[in-house]
Design an enzyme around this catalytic site. Structure first.
Site, PDB file in Angstrom:
ATOM      1  N   THR A   1       8.384   4.110  -4.293  1.00 53.99           N
ATOM      2  CA  THR A   1       8.023   3.247  -4.864  1.00 53.99           C
ATOM      3  C   THR A   1       6.108   3.537  -4.634  1.00 53.99           C
ATOM      4  OG1 THR A   1       7.189   2.528  -2.440  1.00 53.99           O
ATOM      5  CG2 THR A   1       9.269   1.203  -3.111  1.00 53.99           C
ATOM      6  N   CYS A   2       5.342   2.429  -5.334  1.00 52.47           N
ATOM      7  CA  CYS A   2       3.955   2.984  -4.612  1.00 52.47           C
ATOM      8  C   CYS A   2       3.097   2.877  -3.114  1.00 52.47           C
ATOM      9  CB  CYS A   2       2.447   1.545  -5.171  1.00 52.47           C
ATOM     10  SG  CYS A   2       2.807   0.821  -6.829  1.00 52.47           S
TER      11      CYS A   2
ATOM     12  N   ARG B   1       5.136   4.348  -0.987  1.00 59.13           N
ATOM     13  CA  ARG B   1       6.405   4.764   0.124  1.00 59.13           C
ATOM     14  C   ARG B   1       7.526   6.026  -1.406  1.00 59.13           C
ATOM     15  NH1 ARG B   1       7.885   2.618   3.889  1.00 59.13           N
ATOM     16  NH2 ARG B   1       6.980   0.626   3.620  1.00 59.13           N
TER      17      ARG B   1
ATOM     18  N   GLU C   1       6.283  -8.785   1.775  1.00 61.89           N
ATOM     19  CA  GLU C   1       5.937  -8.969   0.135  1.00 61.89           C
ATOM     20  C   GLU C   1       7.202  -8.328  -0.846  1.00 61.89           C
ATOM     21  OE1 GLU C   1       5.317  -4.711  -2.554  1.00 61.89           O
ATOM     22  OE2 GLU C   1       4.958  -4.136  -0.927  1.00 61.89           O
TER      23      GLU C   1
ATOM     24  N   GLN D   1      12.616  -3.722  -5.747  1.00 64.53           N
ATOM     25  CA  GLN D   1      12.472  -1.481  -5.703  1.00 64.53           C
ATOM     26  C   GLN D   1      13.239  -1.054  -4.980  1.00 64.53           C
ATOM     27  OE1 GLN D   1       8.450  -1.706  -3.885  1.00 64.53           O
ATOM     28  NE2 GLN D   1       7.783  -2.075  -6.536  1.00 64.53           N
TER      29      GLN D   1
ATOM     30  N   GLY E   1       4.533  -3.353 -17.175  1.00 70.62           N
ATOM     31  CA  GLY E   1       6.571  -3.009 -16.375  1.00 70.62           C
ATOM     32  C   GLY E   1       6.255  -4.297 -15.943  1.00 70.62           C
TER      33      GLY E   1
END
Length: 472
Positions: free
Chosen positions: A49-50, A52, A109, A115, A186
């Site tokens: 992900t952004c 991790r 979050e 994700q 996206g």
């Protein structure tokens, strides 16, 4: 079967380093196929992900971060300091907490649930998710959904998209009527566009192609051809970019071509969409500089941790049932250690307990550790770090350091030499379990519980000791 994970995240590694190990969906699938073919890998799931990149492995493979670096073509030595590796239930607990949003920049979050679910689905489609990892990720998604619905986070519906909206509101004031271009359609781009449009901004979203009935654009938003994005930046108030492109969507050279550029830009992508040099021309935020929305209240944190612990226990129960059905217990074998060499790597509290037990059996105890939390009397203590070759001549080996990497190396060397080994922090790497010892008059008993349930082991040992005392 051993469960391990290695990961780096926004709390430990800066964006410049994280983006070296970020994976698009296509690259992730290719990596999973390569990884699944490596020796000892029974199953693998990649969470990228952004914030991790985490690799989860089941089997008997080497430390996951090394495989992650090797598969990404990144030198191991440059990245080792950023990784954390966990084994067994510690790895499972971490995933539960991650999916609940406890380790995100923004508490609770909600994007992380999707994700984690998509990481599991990709591994299942690639046929690299074995039953253990599938069960773990299902439990984690359940934990995340429960945390999202059962815990009322004081900041509403937290996400990187909402943080982007808040930052632009701070920079621009009221968003009503502000002109904003969002590059990328996206999931993250659509979310940002929707939130900004709902705040009153006039939002255009870039599209590479448009297919009627197939391309989803947030209601109320206009569209711009991706190739015309630079021209569309003229006279706008803000720019947001959130694509999975391996190349910059905006370079400093392109930005200089815009006569009236936006005042501020937010880059929600990893790897970066916007050339960092653009920050010399306009105010630029990336995923790290967006910051966090605060750590959350003690009540929120406690409630989320409780949910993570409950789902972890359900997963542990599932795993125990599988092990009972599939795995034979270790055979209890009593051997004479008199005068024989036992090598113990580590000098902390656990090592001290192991040494106290071994002193009862007349063996030659060789300890390798820079420091020792017990008396060195009667021990062969090498006051240094472990190095390969230290197990030479041993009949038993015990790894009890606070380093996962060192314990793993000891286990590998012992198995290569055919020496029984107990690895304190990883049941899956043990070839024997170090028992709780119970003694009585001419009687001795050892108690283990599969190397996991230490509380039950202690209770059973206490009861057996009482019984042995009554026989005297």
């Amino acid at each position: 079967m051993m469960l391990m994970m290695s990961g780096l995240d926004c709390h430990r590694a800066p964006l410049d380093q994280r983006q070296r190990l970020s994976f698009s969906q296509a690259l992730a699938e290719e990596f999973l196929h390569w990884l699944h073919a490596q020796p000892g890998v029974e199953g693998c799931v990649l969470l990228s992900t952004c914030n991790r990149t985490e690799l989860y492995i089941s089997g008997s493979a080497q430390t996951p971060w090394r495989l992650l670096c090797r598969g990404a073509g990144v030198p191991e030595g440059e990245m080792e300091c950023y990784f954390t590796t966990r084994c067994g239930m510690d790895a499972a607990r971490h995933l539960m907490e991650v999916t609940c949003g406890l380790h995100s920049q923004i508490l609770g979050e909600d994007q992380i649930i999707t994700q984690v679910r998509k990481a599991m689905e990709l591994a299942q489609e690639a046929k690299t998710a074995d039953p253990t990892l599938s069960a773990l990720f299902r439990a984690a998604v359940t934990a995340g959904k429960r945390a999202r619905t059962e815990v009322s986070v004081s900041r509403g519906s937290p996400s990187m998209g909402s943080r982007c909206r808040d930052i632009l509101s701070r920079e621009l004031g009221l968003l009503e009527g502000k002109r904003i271009l969002v590059i990328g359609n996206g999931q993250m781009g659509r979310l940002a566009a929707q939130l900004l449009q709902e705040a009153g901004a006039s939002v255009n979203v870039t599209l590479r192609t448009y297919r009627h009935g197939e391309t989803v654009v947030p209601a109320g938003c206009g569209t711009v051809n991706y190739e015309d994005r630079v021209a569309a930046m003229e006279n706008i108030d803000a720019l947001v970019s959130a694509t999975t492109s391996p190349h910059y969507t905006l370079t400093a050279q392109q930005l200089r071509q815009v006569q009236n550029p936006p005042k501020v830009a937010v880059d929600l992508a990893v790897p970066r969409d916007i050339d960092p040099e653009c920050g010399q021309l306009i105010t630029l935020y990336d995923t790290d500089s967006l910051g966090s929305a605060g750590p959350g209240s003690p009540e929120e944190l406690e409630a989320m941790r409780a949910i993570a612990a409950q789902e972890l226990e359900r997963f542990a129960q599932w795993q125990r049932r599988q092990e009972i059905a599939q795995k034979a217990p270790k055979f209890p074998l009593f051997i004479d250690l008199t005068g024989k060499k036992v090598v113990l790597v580590g000098g902390g509290t656990i090592a001290a307990r192991r040494i106290a037990t071994l002193r009862l059996f007349g063996c030659e105890i060789a300890v390798i550790a820079p420091e020792l939390k017990c008396s060195p009397e009667g021990l062969h203590w090498k006051q240094r770090e472990y190095v390969p070759g230290d197990l030479e001549g041993a009949c038993l080996a015990i790894a009890a350091t606070d380093s996962r990497e060192v314990n793993h190396q000891v286990g590998v060397e012992a198995r290569e030499l055919g020496i029984p080994v107990s690895v304190a922090d990883c049941e899956g790497e043990c070839t024997f379990y170090f028992p709780a010892i119970c003694t009585g008059e001419n009687l001795i008993a050892g108690v283990v519980s599969g190397g996991k349930d230490h509380y039950r082991t202690a209770r059973a040992a206490k009861a057996i000791r009482r019984a042995l005392e009554e026989l005297e």
